[in-house]
Design a protein around this motif. Structure first.
Motif, mmCIF file in Angstrom:
data_model
loop_
_atom_site.group_PDB
_atom_site.id
_atom_site.type_symbol
_atom_site.label_atom_id
_atom_site.label_comp_id
_atom_site.label_asym_id
_atom_site.label_seq_id
_atom_site.Cartn_x
_atom_site.Cartn_y
_atom_site.Cartn_z
ATOM 1 N N SER A 181 0.820 -1.224 0.000
ATOM 2 C CA SER A 181 0.000 0.000 0.000
ATOM 3 C C SER A 181 0.850 1.269 0.000
ATOM 4 N N ASP A 182 1.967 1.271 0.712
ATOM 5 C CA ASP A 182 2.822 2.461 0.752
ATOM 6 C C ASP A 182 3.429 2.726 -0.619
ATOM 7 N N ALA A 183 3.908 1.675 -1.269
ATOM 8 C CA ALA A 183 4.486 1.811 -2.604
ATOM 9 C C ALA A 183 3.407 2.241 -3.606
ATOM 10 N N PHE A 184 2.209 1.688 -3.471
ATOM 11 C CA PHE A 184 1.101 2.064 -4.353
ATOM 12 C C PHE A 184 0.781 3.552 -4.215
ATOM 13 N N ASP A 185 0.656 4.022 -2.973
ATOM 14 C CA ASP A 185 0.351 5.437 -2.740
ATOM 15 C C ASP A 185 1.420 6.335 -3.361
ATOM 16 N N ALA A 186 2.690 5.952 -3.218
ATOM 17 C CA ALA A 186 3.792 6.764 -3.753
ATOM 18 C C ALA A 186 3.753 6.814 -5.276
ATOM 19 N N SER A 187 3.473 5.675 -5.899
ATOM 20 C CA SER A 187 3.421 5.636 -7.361
ATOM 21 C C SER A 187 2.266 6.482 -7.893
ATOM 22 N N ILE A 188 1.116 6.383 -7.253
ATOM 23 C CA ILE A 188 -0.029 7.199 -7.682
ATOM 24 C C ILE A 188 0.258 8.682 -7.424
ATOM 25 N N HIS A 189 0.904 8.986 -6.305
ATOM 26 C CA HIS A 189 1.265 10.374 -5.988
ATOM 27 C C HIS A 189 2.118 10.983 -7.108
ATOM 28 N N SER A 190 2.973 10.172 -7.715
ATOM 29 C CA SER A 190 3.855 10.682 -8.763
ATOM 30 C C SER A 190 3.080 11.197 -9.976
ATOM 31 N N LEU A 191 1.881 10.682 -10.183
ATOM 32 C CA LEU A 191 1.056 11.117 -11.310
ATOM 33 C C LEU A 191 0.590 12.558 -11.164
ATOM 34 N N PHE A 192 0.456 13.003 -9.930
ATOM 35 C CA PHE A 192 -0.151 14.306 -9.673
ATOM 36 C C PHE A 192 0.856 15.335 -9.165
ATOM 37 N N THR A 193 2.152 15.039 -9.328
ATOM 38 C CA THR A 193 3.210 15.955 -8.896
ATOM 39 C C THR A 193 3.843 16.555 -10.141
ATOM 40 N N PHE A 194 3.399 17.753 -10.498
ATOM 41 C CA PHE A 194 3.784 18.336 -11.777
ATOM 42 C C PHE A 194 4.977 19.294 -11.678
#
Length: 201
Positions: free
Chosen positions: A31-44
């Motif tokens: 779950s921690d790795a998943f959250d980080a990967s998804i977070h990368s999508l929205f960090t412009f």
């Protein structure tokens, strides 16, 4: 010595596709790795590559998986996914109109995420639709393997396509930092050594 940012971006690619593999087979993932990967999508507009993932510590899963894949790459599904992601990023980069539509779609999803959360089902559903429309229509596609009962669940499909897009985001960083497929062939030992240093430290 291999560039640290390049190594982190590669770990980001591997982290995303390793999570895809876990979801396809088990219906769950780190779950921690998943959250980080998804977070990368929205960090412009991140100042550093660490900020893209919310901190290097959130890439430990990807760093370990990247070492594992590079040391034992023959026939690895995760290695195939990662190379596929790098190929898709190259194709997207060559299609500026499509690339712009993906970027705009992610900005809209980020606005939605600010009202819900980055990993809310509604947000993932929209990212899934964006991937299906703009990426799945490319001539090259990634065929995700796994258990049919997992792959047929809507929420799993949303998560998988969102992670594949996160992998493309990391591939963009990898290329931006000078990474290429040739690195993976001719500089493999340097990459492994660099990743091991990151894992230790």
């Amino acid at each position: 010595m291999m560039d640290r940012d390049k190594l982190l971006a590669l770990a980001g690619v591997v982290q995303a596709v390793a999570l895809v593999d876990e979801l396809g087979h088990k219906g769950r993932c780190d779950s921690d790795a998943f959250d980080a990967s998804i977070h990368s999508l929205f960090t412009f507009d991140a100042n550093t590559i660490d900020d893209v993932y919310g901190g290097t510590n959130h890439l430990h899963f990807g760093i370990s998986k990247a070492i594992e894949v590079l040391e034992n790459s023959s026939g690895s599904v995760i290695a195939q996914y990662a190379l596929g992601i790098i190929q898709i990023h190259k194709m997207l980069s060559a299609d500026s109109a499509r690339y712009s539509r993906v970027a705009e779609g992610l900005r809209l999803a980020a606005q939605q995420a600010s009202h819900f959360s980055e990993t809310h089902e509604n947000v993932l559903s929209n990212v899934n639709a964006l991937y299906a429309k703009e990426v799945s229509s490319l001539s090259f596609r990634i065929q995700v393997r796994g258990e049919p009962e997992q792959l047929q669940r809507d929420i799993i499909a949303y998560k998988i396509r969102s992670l594949l897009l996160a992998g493309i985001r990391s591939a963009h960083l990898w290329r931006q930092k000078g990474g290429s497929r040739l690195d993976l062939v001719f500089r493999r030992k340097k990459i492994i050594d660099g990743l091991k240093r990151l894992r230790r430290g």
